[in-house]
Write an enzyme that holds these catalytic residues in place. Sequence first.
Site, mmCIF file in Angstrom:
data_model
loop_
_atom_site.group_PDB
_atom_site.id
_atom_site.type_symbol
_atom_site.label_atom_id
_atom_site.label_comp_id
_atom_site.label_asym_id
_atom_site.label_seq_id
_atom_site.Cartn_x
_atom_site.Cartn_y
_atom_site.Cartn_z
ATOM 1 N N LEU A 1 0.856 -1.180 0.000
ATOM 2 C CA LEU A 1 0.000 0.000 0.000
ATOM 3 C C LEU A 1 0.896 1.235 0.000
ATOM 4 C CD1 LEU A 1 -2.852 -0.703 2.608
ATOM 5 C CD2 LEU A 1 -3.142 -0.276 0.169
ATOM 6 N N ASP A 2 0.499 2.254 -0.734
ATOM 7 C CA ASP A 2 1.248 3.510 -0.703
ATOM 8 C C ASP A 2 1.309 4.039 0.731
ATOM 9 O OD1 ASP A 2 1.627 3.499 -3.438
ATOM 10 O OD2 ASP A 2 -0.136 4.749 -3.854
ATOM 11 N N PRO A 3 2.357 4.781 1.085
ATOM 12 C CA PRO A 3 2.492 5.280 2.458
ATOM 13 C C PRO A 3 1.273 6.032 2.973
ATOM 14 C CG PRO A 3 4.544 5.600 1.281
ATOM 15 C CD PRO A 3 3.555 5.090 0.272
#
EC number: 5.4.99.25
Length: 302
Positions: A46-48
Amino acid sequence: MGRKRKGRDISGWVIVDKPAGMTSTSVVGKVRWAFDAKKAGHAGTLDPEATGVLAVALGEATKTVPYITDALKAYTFTVRFGQATNTDDAEGEVIASSDARPTDDQIKEALGAFVGDIMQVPPQFSAVKIDGERAYKKARDGEEMDLAARPLWVEELVLVDRPDADHAVLEMTCGKGGYVRSIARDLGAALGCYGHVRELRRIWSGPFEAKDGLSVEQIDAMAKSPELDAHLLPLDAGLDDLPELRATPEGAARLRNGNPGMVMASDVEYGDTAWASLDGVPVAVGVYKAGELHPTRVFNLT
């Protein structure tokens, strides 16, 4: 001789509701530390700034990660219309803008082009490798890349809310390798108004749901305690989409040595991928052929 890994031989799945501002790798490290596990990995980055379900595998469960990675996943996300950014999300710089705003009906009509088998170009800031280097590293250096389009299966993409003219909340169910940021970017382009992701949440991934996930604060509070161990799901939770076969004792012994082993099959067909168990304990994943499972991954569980 390699240095022996420290930690416990513990296997299973931990479902985390990842907070914004934390990388997936950091979450895995937190879980590994809290369980004092020798080995850990996750099923799908997942993106940050994204939140939601991050499935973390410990020990032998890491061998089942591909089956979660390949499973369908669902996301809710907010698209901000009128602005394109260099990262295709709210973290980037605005590189183009428009005063145009789509109607609800225009959005619904445009979504049809993003359902089914589609081709999708990854964001410039992505983990795609270009000449052995991650695209985001080249993008940070100001290099603009011509990234190749990749196939993606989109099961469903629907408009679920319209808070105001600038924003739309969408829900998408898709297969492996999808970039929600690309959907927002391309939808904005199709509507002639630009767009990027404002917020993103993964609500489920395969059999795992964000509502069942532990927060990072809960993991910290229960670290290295029996209370935390109670939240560990069994290894076979990651095999939920595969049929289970019962191995004979002799078959299980052969499977554990990496050889085809006899299993008692029910509704599986020749060539199906399945997993075998003995007395409820997972033994191996493999391909079913004429009464035997031919193993591709063998589990070392006691």
